[in-house]
Write a protein that holds these residues in place. Structure first.
Motif, short mmCIF file in Angstrom:
data_model
loop_
_atom_site.label_atom_id
_atom_site.label_comp_id
_atom_site.label_asym_id
_atom_site.label_seq_id
_atom_site.Cartn_x
_atom_site.Cartn_y
_atom_site.Cartn_z
N ARG A 41 -2.36 4.29 -5.09
CA ARG A 41 -3.10 4.34 -6.36
C ARG A 41 -3.50 2.95 -6.82
N MET A 42 -2.57 2.00 -6.72
CA MET A 42 -2.89 0.63 -7.17
C MET A 42 -4.04 0.04 -6.37
N THR A 43 -4.02 0.25 -5.05
CA THR A 43 -5.11 -0.29 -4.22
C THR A 43 -6.44 0.38 -4.57
N ARG A 44 -6.45 1.69 -4.65
CA ARG A 44 -7.74 2.37 -4.89
C ARG A 44 -8.29 2.05 -6.27
N GLU A 45 -7.40 1.94 -7.27
CA GLU A 45 -7.88 1.61 -8.62
C GLU A 45 -8.32 0.15 -8.70
N GLN A 46 -7.48 -0.74 -8.18
CA GLN A 46 -7.77 -2.17 -8.33
C GLN A 46 -9.02 -2.58 -7.55
N PHE A 47 -9.22 -2.03 -6.37
CA PHE A 47 -10.35 -2.44 -5.54
C PHE A 47 -11.52 -1.47 -5.62
N GLY A 48 -11.49 -0.57 -6.62
CA GLY A 48 -12.61 0.35 -6.81
C GLY A 48 -12.87 1.22 -5.59
N ASN A 49 -11.80 1.55 -4.86
CA ASN A 49 -11.87 2.38 -3.65
C ASN A 49 -12.72 1.75 -2.53
N LYS A 50 -12.94 0.44 -2.64
CA LYS A 50 -13.73 -0.26 -1.60
C LYS A 50 -12.80 -0.76 -0.47
N ALA A 51 -13.35 -0.74 0.74
CA ALA A 51 -12.59 -1.25 1.88
C ALA A 51 -13.39 -2.33 2.61
N TYR A 52 -12.68 -3.14 3.41
CA TYR A 52 -13.30 -4.31 4.05
C TYR A 52 -12.92 -4.40 5.52
N ILE A 53 -13.85 -4.97 6.28
CA ILE A 53 -13.60 -5.19 7.72
C ILE A 53 -13.64 -6.69 7.99
N PHE A 54 -12.56 -7.19 8.56
CA PHE A 54 -12.52 -8.58 9.03
C PHE A 54 -12.60 -8.51 10.56
N SER A 55 -13.43 -9.36 11.14
CA SER A 55 -13.53 -9.38 12.61
C SER A 55 -13.03 -10.71 13.13
N GLN A 56 -12.28 -10.66 14.21
CA GLN A 56 -11.71 -11.89 14.77
C GLN A 56 -12.14 -12.07 16.22
N ILE A 57 -12.68 -13.25 16.52
CA ILE A 57 -13.07 -13.57 17.89
C ILE A 57 -12.05 -14.57 18.45
N GLY A 58 -11.39 -14.20 19.54
CA GLY A 58 -10.45 -15.10 20.22
C GLY A 58 -11.25 -15.98 21.18
N LEU A 59 -11.21 -17.31 20.94
CA LEU A 59 -12.09 -18.22 21.71
C LEU A 59 -11.49 -18.65 23.04
N ASN A 60 -10.17 -18.47 23.21
CA ASN A 60 -9.60 -18.88 24.50
C ASN A 60 -8.35 -18.07 24.85
N ALA A 61 -8.06 -18.05 26.12
CA ALA A 61 -6.78 -17.50 26.61
C ALA A 61 -6.28 -18.52 27.62
N GLU A 62 -5.27 -19.31 27.19
CA GLU A 62 -4.72 -20.38 28.03
C GLU A 62 -3.24 -20.53 27.68
N PRO A 63 -2.43 -21.01 28.62
CA PRO A 63 -1.00 -21.19 28.33
C PRO A 63 -0.81 -22.13 27.14
N CYS A 64 -0.07 -21.66 26.13
CA CYS A 64 0.08 -22.41 24.88
C CYS A 64 1.47 -23.02 24.80
N SER A 65 1.52 -24.31 24.44
CA SER A 65 2.78 -25.07 24.47
C SER A 65 3.74 -24.68 23.35
N MET A 66 3.31 -23.84 22.42
CA MET A 66 4.21 -23.48 21.31
C MET A 66 5.22 -22.41 21.69
N ASN A 67 4.98 -21.75 22.83
CA ASN A 67 5.99 -20.86 23.44
C ASN A 67 6.59 -19.82 22.50
N CYS A 68 5.76 -19.16 21.72
CA CYS A 68 6.27 -18.07 20.87
C CYS A 68 6.75 -16.93 21.77
N LYS A 69 7.95 -16.45 21.52
CA LYS A 69 8.59 -15.53 22.46
C LYS A 69 8.04 -14.10 22.42
#
Ligand code: SF4
Length: 324
Positions: A41-69
């Motif tokens: 109810r809070m979402t539909r009332e506060q945002f006037g029942n409007k919804a949004y689309i965010f699009s994400q483009i991944g620019l690379n796939a390479e071994p990353c040194s941050m090593n998230c498990k």
């Protein structure tokens, strides 16, 4: 008491203890439905029942040194089906991809890289894409940690915001000092870039205390576009053996996050989980290219959803979408 918290949440901020009490709700109890009813109810009332689309483009796939498990692109456990790096040499292809997703119905466009991708090249790509983007579409950076000079350069290139988080288990499940993540969050806030935040990547081992830490952090930074994300157990990554929380548990966590953080623009759950669309979510991500939860270079053809599919899901949940 849960009924009192749910009655008062619209008129005051919740405390940390109250957030933990809500997270303790049994997912099969009536209180679970009371919780998602209020969040919806809070979402539909506060945002006037409007919804949004965010699009994400991944620019690379390479071994990353941050090593998230949990990540398919960590150098220590790289499990992607190949490697690629988009650069300015690919700008015409990237412009076409950006045009296509914007015309299909994207409100905010995210560009994502691994932490080692050269930031100068990233900024050049962002600037070139900004030139062909309608002014009302926001441009968001999802990159490694950065300082104020880079924040200023991002703004000058036309970026409006940055996705950045202190991950659950940061410093334990990643090779990044949590203090470095906080420094970048401060830089984003102080530079005037819009901060996009998320409680992630949530796994079965995380305590409700840990989740509430990140909800409170988002609240402290005044985040307007909020999200939660459950960890995907990508085969071959060290944390895969811990498994995944259920969609019902994710829905509860999303509803509590929505009530605690009270974002003024949108609420998201990631990956797309239709159950959450009746529990306070009004924004979904379409994904193109690589992402840390998948092991193929083009996630749209595998785990990721395209723009059309996200629009269908949001309309199926009876949200309205302004496409201009
Ligand atoms: S989640 Fe990001 S920072 Fe961590 S290993 Fe993957 S690409 Fe690198």
């Amino acid at each position: 008491m849960i009924s009192t918290i749910l009655k008062e949440v619209e008129t005051r901020d919740l405390t940390r203890e109250e957030a933990i009490e809500l997270l303790g709700i049994d997912n099969k109890s009536d209180a679970f439905y009371d919780l998602i009813k209020v969040a919806n109810r809070m979402t539909r009332e506060q945002f006037g029942n409007k919804a949004y689309i965010f699009s994400q483009i991944g620019l690379n796939a390479e071994p990353c040194s941050m090593n998230c498990k949990f990540c398919s692109m960590a150098k220590s456990n790289y499990v992607m089906d190949g490697e690629f790096r988009k650069t300015m040499a690919d700008i015409e292809d990237l412009k076409k991809t950006a045009r296509d997703v914007i015309e299909a119905g994207t409100h905010d466009l995210f560009l994502m890289t691994t932490a080692d991708y050269p930031v100068d090249e990233f900024i050049r790509i962002g600037q070139a894409l900004r030139e062909i983007m309608p002014p009302q579409v926001r441009l968001v950076a999802n990159i490694g940690d950065f300082d104020m000079d880079t924040a200023k350069a991002l703004k000058a290139a036309g970026f409006t915001g940055a996705y950045h988080i202190r991950r659950l288990g940061e410093g334990r499940d990643t090779d990044i000092d949590p203090a470095r993540r906080i420094q970048t969050l401060d830089v984003i806030r102080d530079s005037g870039l819009e901060l996009y935040y998320c409680v992630e990547p949530i796994g079965p081992e995380h305590t409700y205390d840990e989740l509430v830490d990140e909800m409170m952090r988002a609240k402290e930074y005044g985040v307007e576009a909020m999200a939660v994300m459950r960890r995907t157990p990508v085969p071959g990554t060290p944390l895969a053996e811990k498994g995944m929380i259920t969609a019902a548990e994710l829905t509860k966590i999303e509803a509590v996050t929505r009530l605690v953080t009270k974002p003024v623009r949108s609420m998201n759950t990631h990956e797309v989980t239709p159950m959450t669309l009746i529990a306070g979510v009004n924004q979904l991500y379409a994904e193109i290219g690589a992402n840390p939860r998948d092991n193929v270079n083009d996630t749209e053809a595998n785990r990721g959803y395209g723009v059309q599919k996200t629009i269908e899901l949001l309309r199926d949940a009876e949200f309205e979408i302004d496409l201009d």
